[in-house]
Design an enzyme around this catalytic site. Structure first.
Site, mmCIF file in Angstrom:
data_model
loop_
_atom_site.group_PDB
_atom_site.id
_atom_site.type_symbol
_atom_site.label_atom_id
_atom_site.label_comp_id
_atom_site.label_asym_id
_atom_site.label_seq_id
_atom_site.Cartn_x
_atom_site.Cartn_y
_atom_site.Cartn_z
ATOM 1 N N SER A 177 0.815 -1.204 0.000
ATOM 2 C CA SER A 177 0.000 0.000 0.000
ATOM 3 C C SER A 177 0.855 1.262 0.000
ATOM 4 C CB SER A 177 -0.913 0.004 1.231
ATOM 5 O OG SER A 177 -1.563 1.247 1.373
ATOM 6 N N ARG A 205 -0.178 -11.963 -22.623
ATOM 7 C CA ARG A 205 1.027 -11.287 -22.145
ATOM 8 C C ARG A 205 2.339 -11.923 -22.591
ATOM 9 N NH1 ARG A 205 -1.102 -6.378 -20.866
ATOM 10 N NH2 ARG A 205 -2.887 -6.618 -19.462
ATOM 11 N N ARG A 248 0.684 10.687 -1.998
ATOM 12 C CA ARG A 248 1.001 9.654 -2.998
ATOM 13 C C ARG A 248 0.486 9.995 -4.395
ATOM 14 N NH1 ARG A 248 -3.378 4.740 -1.860
ATOM 15 N NH2 ARG A 248 -5.135 6.108 -1.389
#
EC number: 2.1.1.148
Length: 228
Positions: free
Chosen positions: A87, A165, A138
């Site tokens: 986070s 991918r 942030r």
């Protein structure tokens, strides 16, 4: 990237899931009597006919570090998976590590611009965290920020992930990750993932239209295949 957990005997579980659809026996009895040659036969049958629901019963959990937020933004678009990511609200990003794209790293002038900009962002972030909550500071952080996460996919979702991918047209960072993930799952379930990959490898055709790399014939509209 590290494979930190996976369903034990994944190929046997997939084979048993396929077998139970057509058997009066219970799962425990099927697993007890399942021989390796039967596992091999059933997996080949499932993959050849496109019956993929049994492969959803096995999962693979990866610990991923040293990647950018730019990569993680792409990764979480694969919604049939579970994610836990470091986070930026609770963990300070002061002096944050960052990922440098090879194209920038190989060009001195570009690298100087890149590093000067990141240095200014670091300074601004440090100043902002003294004035506002970290969750608001942030907002100025770049996609180059290094991040860490754990993700869990079932095998069917991995098929889709590798199809998209591992393609040469995928963005360089997530393609490198996908190729490493495919390498490690092939070590624990080689038959299951033997043909996992982009359409050009698996089907010998490409759906990328004018963006195709040319490795395989291109499928045009209405299912037509473009002549080489």
């Amino acid at each position: 990237m590290e494979l930190i957990a996976y369903t034990p005997e994944p190929e046997k579980i997939v084979a048993a899931a396929a077998r139970i659809c057509y058997s009066q026996r219970g799962a425990a009895e099927i697993l007890e009597n399942m021989e390796d040659k039967e596992v091999d036969r059933l997996i080949k049958l499932l993959l050849s006919c496109g019956h993929e629901s049994p492969v959803e019963h096995v999962t693979f959990t990866f610990a991923i570090e040293g990647v950018s937020r730019a990569l993680s933004h792409q990764l979480v678009r694969h919604r049939i998976a579970s994610y836990s990511q470091r986070s930026q609200r609770y963990v300070s990003e002061e002096n944050f590590p960052y990922i440098v794209p090879p194209s920038i790293n190989g060009e001195p002038e570009a690298l100087e611009i890149f590093e000067n900009c990141l240095s200014q962002i670091r300074e601004a972030y440090a100043r902002l965290t003294k004035l506002v909550p970290r969750e608001d500071a942030r907002y100025i952080l770049p996609q180059a920020c290094e991040t860490k996460l754990i993700c869990t996919f079932n095998a069917r979702s991995l098929f889709n992930f590798f199809r998209l991918r591992c393609c040469s047209r995928a963005q360089w960072e997530i393609r490198a990750l996908a190729l490493k993930m495919r390498e490690v799952v092939r070590q624990v379930a080689p038959r299951l993932f033997a043909k996992a990959g982009p359409n050009c490898e698996v089907l010998g055709i490409c759906y990328e239209g004018p963006f195709s790399c040319g490795r395989a014939p291109v499928v045009k509209s209405r299912g037509e295949i473009e002549e080489e």
